[in-house]
Motif scaffolding. Structure first.
Motif, short mmCIF file in Angstrom:
data_model
loop_
_atom_site.label_atom_id
_atom_site.label_comp_id
_atom_site.label_asym_id
_atom_site.label_seq_id
_atom_site.Cartn_x
_atom_site.Cartn_y
_atom_site.Cartn_z
N ASP A 1 0.82 -1.21 0.00
CA ASP A 1 0.00 0.00 0.00
C ASP A 1 0.86 1.27 0.00
OD1 ASP A 1 0.87 0.43 2.64
OD2 ASP A 1 -0.94 -0.42 3.51
N GLU A 2 0.21 2.39 -0.22
CA GLU A 2 0.92 3.67 -0.37
C GLU A 2 1.67 4.06 0.90
OE1 GLU A 2 0.11 8.05 -2.32
OE2 GLU A 2 -1.56 6.66 -2.03
N ALA A 3 1.07 3.82 2.07
CA ALA A 3 1.75 4.16 3.33
C ALA A 3 3.02 3.35 3.50
CB ALA A 3 0.80 3.92 4.51
N THR A 4 2.96 2.07 3.16
CA THR A 4 4.16 1.22 3.24
C THR A 4 5.21 1.69 2.25
OG1 THR A 4 2.79 -0.64 3.95
CG2 THR A 4 4.99 -1.16 3.11
N GLN A 5 4.78 2.08 1.06
CA GLN A 5 5.74 2.57 0.07
C GLN A 5 6.46 3.81 0.57
OE1 GLN A 5 3.26 3.06 -3.39
NE2 GLN A 5 4.09 1.19 -4.28
N THR A 6 5.73 4.72 1.19
CA THR A 6 6.34 5.95 1.71
C THR A 6 7.38 5.60 2.77
OG1 THR A 6 4.31 7.15 1.27
CG2 THR A 6 5.84 8.15 2.84
N GLY B 1 10.06 -0.42 -11.09
CA GLY B 1 9.95 0.96 -11.55
C GLY B 1 8.69 1.63 -11.03
N ALA B 2 7.56 0.94 -11.10
CA ALA B 2 6.31 1.50 -10.58
C ALA B 2 6.42 1.77 -9.09
CB ALA B 2 5.16 0.53 -10.87
N PHE B 3 7.00 0.81 -8.37
CA PHE B 3 7.16 0.97 -6.93
C PHE B 3 7.98 2.22 -6.60
CE2 PHE B 3 10.02 0.43 -3.33
CZ PHE B 3 9.10 0.32 -2.29
N PHE B 4 9.13 2.38 -7.24
CA PHE B 4 9.99 3.51 -6.93
C PHE B 4 9.39 4.83 -7.39
CE2 PHE B 4 13.27 0.28 -6.23
CZ PHE B 4 13.72 0.71 -5.00
N LEU B 5 8.78 4.87 -8.55
CA LEU B 5 8.18 6.11 -9.01
C LEU B 5 7.10 6.60 -8.06
CD1 LEU B 5 7.96 5.43 -12.85
CD2 LEU B 5 9.41 7.13 -11.71
N ARG B 6 6.25 5.69 -7.60
CA ARG B 6 5.19 6.07 -6.67
C ARG B 6 5.76 6.37 -5.29
NH1 ARG B 6 0.10 2.34 -4.74
NH2 ARG B 6 -1.21 3.99 -3.94
N LEU C 1 7.41 10.64 -7.39
CA LEU C 1 7.70 11.16 -8.73
C LEU C 1 6.48 11.09 -9.64
CD1 LEU C 1 11.25 9.62 -9.12
CD2 LEU C 1 10.66 11.99 -8.55
N VAL C 2 5.55 10.19 -9.33
CA VAL C 2 4.27 10.14 -10.02
C VAL C 2 3.18 9.98 -8.95
CG1 VAL C 2 5.17 9.14 -12.17
CG2 VAL C 2 4.33 7.64 -10.39
N GLU C 3 2.06 10.62 -9.21
CA GLU C 3 0.91 10.44 -8.33
C GLU C 3 0.05 9.34 -8.91
OE1 GLU C 3 -1.24 13.94 -7.23
OE2 GLU C 3 0.60 15.11 -7.04
N MET C 4 -0.32 8.41 -8.04
CA MET C 4 -1.08 7.27 -8.53
C MET C 4 -2.00 6.80 -7.42
SD MET C 4 0.48 3.75 -10.19
CE MET C 4 1.84 4.66 -10.90
N ASP C 5 -3.31 6.93 -7.64
CA ASP C 5 -4.25 6.41 -6.64
C ASP C 5 -4.31 4.89 -6.75
OD1 ASP C 5 -5.98 5.73 -8.75
OD2 ASP C 5 -7.26 7.48 -8.43
N GLN C 6 -5.05 4.28 -5.85
CA GLN C 6 -5.09 2.82 -5.79
C GLN C 6 -5.63 2.20 -7.08
OE1 GLN C 6 -3.59 1.18 -3.20
NE2 GLN C 6 -3.81 -0.60 -4.53
N ASP C 7 -6.64 2.82 -7.68
CA ASP C 7 -7.19 2.27 -8.93
C ASP C 7 -6.16 2.27 -10.05
OD1 ASP C 7 -9.68 1.70 -7.83
OD2 ASP C 7 -10.57 3.60 -8.48
N LYS C 8 -5.42 3.36 -10.18
CA LYS C 8 -4.37 3.42 -11.20
C LYS C 8 -3.27 2.40 -10.89
CE LYS C 8 -4.92 8.19 -12.68
NZ LYS C 8 -4.31 9.52 -12.74
N TRP C 9 -2.90 2.30 -9.59
CA TRP C 9 -1.89 1.34 -9.15
C TRP C 9 -2.32 -0.07 -9.56
CZ3 TRP C 9 2.94 1.26 -7.49
CH2 TRP C 9 3.41 0.16 -6.77
#
Length: 177
Positions: free
Chosen positions: A95-100, A149-154, A158-166
């Motif tokens: 999830d996004e919090a874990t990625q941050t 790449g997706a993981f690091f960009l988000r 560097l890119v904004e991506m909500d859960q649906d786009k993810w």
């Protein structure tokens, strides 16, 4: 005389991760962690040694959890493509919090040659497992790099991506397999 109070390493690691997630990697200090955990700075140093070792423990715990998640999505006698699918599926679940949190830890980790070498070895191990020899295997390797790449960009913002786009991005990556 009472028994000395012991430090719950997992609790301290949870607190350290929360600090990184909510305040950023620069806020991660022994003082901040000790205060939030209700332990002494000396006790924290005894338990972890140094801030570098604390960050390493955080990363190690995450890697072990991630590897277990990959294993959960991968059959025991997996083909190269199935291993890549397990990796991509586990990556999609982050999830996004874990990625941050992970991005903050990685920034801290990669400043240390010891930890940089450790991260390089982990990736080298994965890439050995994904050594391409056929078109299917090349696609598996491409899926691995696409997921990273997706993981690091988000994660790095560097890119904004909500859960649906993810989820859509990872559906596309999985379609490579």
């Amino acid at each position: 005389m009472g028994r000395p109070r012991s430090i719950n390493r997992d609790k301290v690691l949870d607190i350290a991760e929360r600090i990184v997630r909510e305040e950023g990697a620069t806020a991660l200090t022994f003082d901040a962690v000790a205060k939030a955990a209700g332990v002494t700075k000396g006790g924290l140093q005894y338990c972890f040694g140094s801030k570098d070792d604390l960050v390493a423990a955080m990363a190690e715990r995450w890697v072990e959890g991630f590897d277990a998640e990959v294993a959960r999505h991968t059959p025991p006698d997996a083909t190269l493509s199935q291993r890549a699918r397990g990796y991509v599926t586990a990556s999609a679940c982050i999830d996004e919090a874990t990625q941050t949190k992970l991005a903050g830890m990685l920034v801290s980790l990669l400043q240390s040659p010891r930890h940089l070498d450790q991260a390089r070895r982990w990736y080298a191990d994965w890439l050995k497992r994904l050594e391409p020899g056929s078109e299917t295997e090349r696609r598996a390797r491409a899926a691995f790099f696409a997921a990273e790449g997706a993981f690091f960009l988000r994660s790095l913002g560097l890119v904004e991506m909500d859960q649906d786009k993810w989820d859509g991005v990872f559906d596309d990556i999985l379609s490579l397999l």
